[in-house]
Motif scaffolding. Structure first.
Motif, PDB file in Angstrom:
ATOM      1  N   UNK A 226       0.802  -1.216   0.000  1.00 45.07           N
ATOM      2  CA  UNK A 226       0.000   0.000   0.000  1.00 45.07           C
ATOM      3  C   UNK A 226       0.845   1.280   0.000  1.00 45.07           C
ATOM      4  N   UNK A 227       2.159   1.144  -0.053  1.00 46.74           N
ATOM      5  CA  UNK A 227       3.012   2.327   0.006  1.00 46.74           C
ATOM      6  C   UNK A 227       3.030   3.060  -1.327  1.00 46.74           C
ATOM      7  N   UNK A 228       3.274   4.373  -1.238  1.00 46.05           N
ATOM      8  CA  UNK A 228       3.270   5.219  -2.436  1.00 46.05           C
ATOM      9  C   UNK A 228       4.626   5.252  -3.121  1.00 46.05           C
ATOM     10  N   UNK A 229       5.634   4.627  -2.525  1.00 45.31           N
ATOM     11  CA  UNK A 229       6.979   4.590  -3.106  1.00 45.31           C
ATOM     12  C   UNK A 229       7.418   3.139  -3.233  1.00 45.31           C
ATOM     13  N   UNK A 230       8.381   2.847  -4.114  1.00 41.47           N
ATOM     14  CA  UNK A 230       8.803   1.450  -4.303  1.00 41.47           C
ATOM     15  C   UNK A 230       9.619   0.898  -3.134  1.00 41.47           C
ATOM     16  N   UNK A 231       9.088  -0.147  -2.518  1.00 40.73           N
ATOM     17  CA  UNK A 231       9.763  -0.877  -1.442  1.00 40.73           C
ATOM     18  C   UNK A 231       9.573  -2.356  -1.725  1.00 40.73           C
ATOM     19  N   UNK A 232      10.604  -3.152  -1.495  1.00 35.92           N
ATOM     20  CA  UNK A 232      10.539  -4.592  -1.750  1.00 35.92           C
ATOM     21  C   UNK A 232      10.377  -5.362  -0.446  1.00 35.92           C
ATOM     22  N   UNK A 233       9.328  -6.166  -0.366  1.00 37.61           N
ATOM     23  CA  UNK A 233       9.162  -7.075   0.774  1.00 37.61           C
ATOM     24  C   UNK A 233       9.843  -8.391   0.428  1.00 37.61           C
ATOM     25  N   UNK A 234      10.903  -8.728   1.151  1.00 37.07           N
ATOM     26  CA  UNK A 234      11.599 -10.007   0.957  1.00 37.07           C
ATOM     27  C   UNK A 234      10.898 -11.066   1.804  1.00 37.07           C
ATOM     28  N   UNK A 235      10.049 -11.856   1.154  1.00 36.91           N
ATOM     29  CA  UNK A 235       9.213 -12.804   1.887  1.00 36.91           C
ATOM     30  C   UNK A 235       9.969 -14.120   2.078  1.00 36.91           C
ATOM     31  N   UNK A 236      10.684 -14.226   3.193  1.00 36.49           N
ATOM     32  CA  UNK A 236      11.520 -15.403   3.453  1.00 36.49           C
ATOM     33  C   UNK A 236      10.901 -16.345   4.485  1.00 36.49           C
ATOM     34  N   UNK A 237       9.709 -16.009   4.973  1.00 34.22           N
ATOM     35  CA  UNK A 237       9.117 -16.802   6.058  1.00 34.22           C
ATOM     36  C   UNK A 237       8.920 -18.276   5.706  1.00 34.22           C
ATOM     37  N   UNK A 238       8.309 -18.609   4.561  1.00 33.11           N
ATOM     38  CA  UNK A 238       8.041 -20.041   4.291  1.00 33.11           C
ATOM     39  C   UNK A 238       9.303 -20.885   4.204  1.00 33.11           C
ATOM     40  N   UNK A 239      10.364 -20.365   3.567  1.00 38.09           N
ATOM     41  CA  UNK A 239      11.550 -21.203   3.382  1.00 38.09           C
ATOM     42  C   UNK A 239      12.231 -21.520   4.710  1.00 38.09           C
ATOM     43  N   UNK A 240      12.104 -20.623   5.687  1.00 34.64           N
ATOM     44  CA  UNK A 240      12.711 -20.882   6.988  1.00 34.64           C
ATOM     45  C   UNK A 240      12.035 -21.994   7.755  1.00 34.64           C
ATOM     46  N   UNK A 241      10.775 -22.286   7.394  1.00 37.16           N
ATOM     47  CA  UNK A 241      10.032 -23.311   8.125  1.00 37.16           C
ATOM     48  C   UNK A 241      10.623 -24.696   7.937  1.00 37.16           C
ATOM     49  N   UNK A 242      11.373 -24.889   6.851  1.00 37.20           N
ATOM     50  CA  UNK A 242      11.968 -26.197   6.573  1.00 37.20           C
ATOM     51  C   UNK A 242      13.358 -26.350   7.199  1.00 37.20           C
ATOM     52  N   UNK A 243      13.876 -25.282   7.837  1.00 34.12           N
ATOM     53  CA  UNK A 243      15.259 -25.304   8.319  1.00 34.12           C
ATOM     54  C   UNK A 243      15.361 -25.360   9.831  1.00 34.12           C
ATOM     55  N   UNK A 244      14.661 -26.299  10.430  1.00 39.31           N
ATOM     56  CA  UNK A 244      14.778 -26.469  11.877  1.00 39.31           C
ATOM     57  C   UNK A 244      16.161 -26.977  12.270  1.00 39.31           C
ATOM     58  N   UNK A 245      16.935 -27.425  11.282  1.00 42.45           N
ATOM     59  CA  UNK A 245      18.307 -27.882  11.545  1.00 42.45           C
ATOM     60  C   UNK A 245      19.271 -26.720  11.674  1.00 42.45           C
ATOM     61  N   UNK A 246      18.847 -25.518  11.288  1.00 45.29           N
ATOM     62  CA  UNK A 246      19.783 -24.408  11.124  1.00 45.29           C
ATOM     63  C   UNK A 246      19.815 -23.434  12.293  1.00 45.29           C
ATOM     64  N   UNK A 247      19.044 -23.728  13.343  1.00 44.48           N
ATOM     65  CA  UNK A 247      19.045 -22.839  14.507  1.00 44.48           C
ATOM     66  C   UNK A 247      20.274 -23.071  15.382  1.00 44.48           C
ATOM     67  N   UNK A 248      20.538 -22.103  16.235  1.00 47.10           N
ATOM     68  CA  UNK A 248      21.677 -22.201  17.156  1.00 47.10           C
ATOM     69  C   UNK A 248      21.494 -23.376  18.115  1.00 47.10           C
ATOM     70  N   UNK A 249      20.255 -23.586  18.566  1.00 46.13           N
ATOM     71  CA  UNK A 249      19.980 -24.702  19.477  1.00 46.13           C
ATOM     72  C   UNK A 249      20.793 -24.608  20.749  1.00 46.13           C
ATOM     73  N   UNK A 250      21.481 -25.681  21.089  1.00 43.42           N
ATOM     74  CA  UNK A 250      22.305 -25.692  22.304  1.00 43.42           C
ATOM     75  C   UNK A 250      23.732 -25.243  22.023  1.00 43.42           C
TER      76      UNK A 250
END
Length: 280
Positions: A226-250
């Motif tokens: 809805x913004x009046x100027x060009x801004x890019x939303x980098x939608x990375x949420x779905x791809x992160x859902x598959x990377x439970x191996x990539x967290x810092x964890x312990x």
């Protein structure tokens, strides 16, 4: 999208594209992680490692509000400004209930926002501090127009804050010069009652337990669209859902408290930057 970006990434090309530029990241610790990732990725193309340095001689710290690394051979800087809400932390109005210990001024951007303006690439994120446990339980409530909004939900407050941010970008940023990005919310892999269990796996999962939508990400996309100027939303949420191996964890400073909010480096934040580079 991430795989396409990976095929395109060429550190030599990116170093030249960034020559003479100023890259600014603004947000919480996940923004700082993306900042760190970009520095490491670009360092691979620099022969003289000593030519890359933190401009104020600072060590990376959670408490420092500004960090800037200069690539002197290519004359550009990559900076990070810590602003976990993007909007301003306010005072407590007189005659407030005792449970109110601090406030977030949803209608006023962070006081350090003037330092973000003269940049060539500007990347925002916020989301992980917008939850009841980090706000209401420590006595932090929302304020609009100088008045407390005790009944306002975190999602409504987040929407108000992002609209404040959007108005600031529209009025203060020259988008003919500055490319503006907003990275969507990165969900964690906490589970169990109140999210007490960190589900770090040994391998990426082949299917998320849901579509892995985020209300925060939906709000970001709606506000940006809805913004009046060009801004890019980098939608990375779905791809992160598959990377439970990539967290810092312990594998953190305190292994007794697993970390399912942050990501290891190298790892997922590198993919965010590969996507960012593909836009450039």
């Amino acid at each position: 999208m991430a795989m396409q970006a990976r095929l395109r990434f060429d550190v030599g090309v990116m170093l030249e594209k960034l020559r003479g530029k100023r890259v600014v990241f603004v947000g919480d610790s996940l923004s700082r992680t993306q900042w760190e990732s970009m520095i490491c990725m670009l360092m691979n193309g620099v022969d003289d490692k000593k030519s890359v340095y933190e401009v104020n001689g600072n060590k990376i710290s959670k408490k420092i509000r500004y960090l800037g690394v200069r690539f002197s051979t290519h004359n550009f800087t990559i900076e990070f400004y810590r602003s976990v809400f993007l909007v301003k932390i306010g005072s407590v109005p007189k005659r407030s209930p005792k449970r109110v210990r601090s406030t977030i001024k949803l209608d006023e951007l962070d006081g350090i926002s003037s330092k973000w303006i003269n940049s060539d690439i500007l990347v925002f994120n916020t989301g992980h501090w917008w939850n009841r446990a980090k706000l209401f339980e420590i006595g932090c409530y929302f304020k609009v127009g100088g008045r407390l909004k005790l009944g306002m939900s975190t999602l409504d407050a987040y929407t108000t804050a992002l609209n404040t941010w959007a108005s600031w970008v529209e009025s203060m940023i020259d988008t003919d010069r500055t490319r503006v990005f907003f990275r969507t919310f990165e969900g964690s892999h906490w589970s169990g009652p109140n999210g007490h269990t960190c589900e770090v796996t040994k391998m990426p999962t082949f299917g998320s337990k849901s579509e892995y939508r985020s209300h925060f990400s939906d709000i970001i996309k709606k506000v940006v669209n809805n913004m009046a100027v060009p801004v890019t939303a980098m939608h990375v949420t779905p791809m992160g859902s598959f990377r439970s191996d990539a967290h810092v964890g312990t594998w953190s400073d305190n292994p007794t408290v697993p970390d399912c909010s942050h990501w290891c480096l190298p790892g997922v934040p590198d993919a965010w930057n590969e996507i960012l580079f593909s836009y450039l």
